[in-house]
Enzyme design. Structure first.
Site, PDB file in Angstrom:
ATOM      1  CG  LEU A  70      -2.139  -0.812   1.294  1.00 54.41           C
ATOM      2  CD1 LEU A  70      -2.744  -0.783   2.693  1.00 54.41           C
ATOM      3  CD2 LEU A  70      -3.157  -0.326   0.270  1.00 54.41           C
ATOM      4  CG  ASP A  71      -0.234   5.005  -1.840  1.00 53.54           C
ATOM      5  OD1 ASP A  71      -0.529   5.621  -0.801  1.00 53.54           O
ATOM      6  OD2 ASP A  71      -1.013   4.894  -2.801  1.00 53.54           O
ATOM      7  CE  LYS A  72       5.574   8.953   4.516  1.00 54.25           C
ATOM      8  NZ  LYS A  72       6.766   9.847   4.380  1.00 54.25           N
ATOM      9  CG  ASP A  73       0.268   9.875   1.000  1.00 59.22           C
ATOM     10  OD1 ASP A  73       0.877  10.155   2.049  1.00 59.22           O
ATOM     11  OD2 ASP A  73       0.556  10.360  -0.114  1.00 59.22           O
ATOM     12  CB  SER A  74      -3.066   3.874   0.735  1.00 57.46           C
ATOM     13  OG  SER A  74      -3.183   4.617  -0.463  1.00 57.46           O
TER      14      SER A  74
END
Length: 247
Positions: A108-112
């Site tokens: 999952l990307d950092k902001d998710s």
């Protein structure tokens, strides 16, 4: 030769094989019935139990506690990075600080945030995440402006991003600014890029399901081991999947 030292008490052979990451209990019973499993050099019997000190083999391979499979469901907070890079202070590995080496199944990307699976079983990782196997991942997404029918239809039919067109998917409006989306592929920052291509900005992105594993009420930042029922169903879903590159 390694010895079976899993517990101080006897345990059913099919349960041990499942917990060691060999296969589901159902599949273990098939292996036992086919004569591929031995205990102390003798053919294993369906329903048998084993105790510490006994040597369990599948074919010629010894199955030991060192092989015990771990699969965790994690509710990843925003700001935590899916990486094994030791210099990253906010890496998921540092954040969990789990006592054995595990890694993530599908980043999952950092902001998710939301559901992330962590395991020490590389075969499961490959079979679950190869796009060609078309295993589902479900997300809840909040955007910056009201969702239209046109937006839903375009998202579902495929959006041009990253020199390709995304695979058709299931999209459903669940609020004025919120929708759910079920993907069977995992392009880099796919949902964010799809939304941007259609003039929307993602405000919040939460993964709520990977195949049969649901985020449920797991609190942000916490983790749990998968249940026997979840693992057995997961095995059933990936048993015919390839861990090689599939188109």
């Amino acid at each position: 030769m390694q010895e079976y030292q899993k517990t101080k008490e006897e345990v059913r052979l099919n349960k041990y094989l499942s917990e060691a990451g060999v296969c589901s209990r159902r599949e273990a019973d098939r292996l036992i019935e086919s004569g591929r499993v031995s205990v102390d050099g003798k053919r294993a019997q369906t329903g048998m139990k084993i105790v510490p000190g006994q040597v369990v083999k599948v074919g010629k391979k010894v199955v030991s506690k060192q092989d015990e499979m771990v699969v965790l469901a994690v509710n990843k907070p925003a700001g935590i990075v899916c990486t094994e890079e030791r210099r990253e202070r906010n890496s998921i590995v540092r954040f969990l600080d789990y006592p054995i080496r595990i890694t993530y199944v599908g980043r999952l990307d950092k902001d998710s945030k939301g559901l992330l699976l962590m395991t020490n079983n590389g075969d499961i990782i490959n079979k679950m995440m190869r796009a060609g196997n078309r295993h589902e991942k479900e997300y809840k997404v909040t955007v910056d402006k009201e969702i239209t029918q046109e937006f839903l239809e375009k998202m579902a039919s495929g959006v041009p991003i990253l020199d390709t067109v995304t695979r058709p998917c299931k999209v459903e409006k669940i609020g004025k600014y919120t929708f759910s989306i079920i993907l069977t592929q995992g392009l880099n920052r796919q949902i964010r890029r799809m939304c941007e291509a259609l003039g929307y900005q993602v405000r919040e992105l939460i993964r709520v399901r990977i195949m049969n594993i649901h985020l449920g009420r797991l609190k942000e930042g916490e983790y749990r081991k998968l249940t026997d029922a979840e693992l057995n169903e997961l095995y059933d879903q990936i048993k015919d999947s390839s861990n090689e590159t599939v188109i």
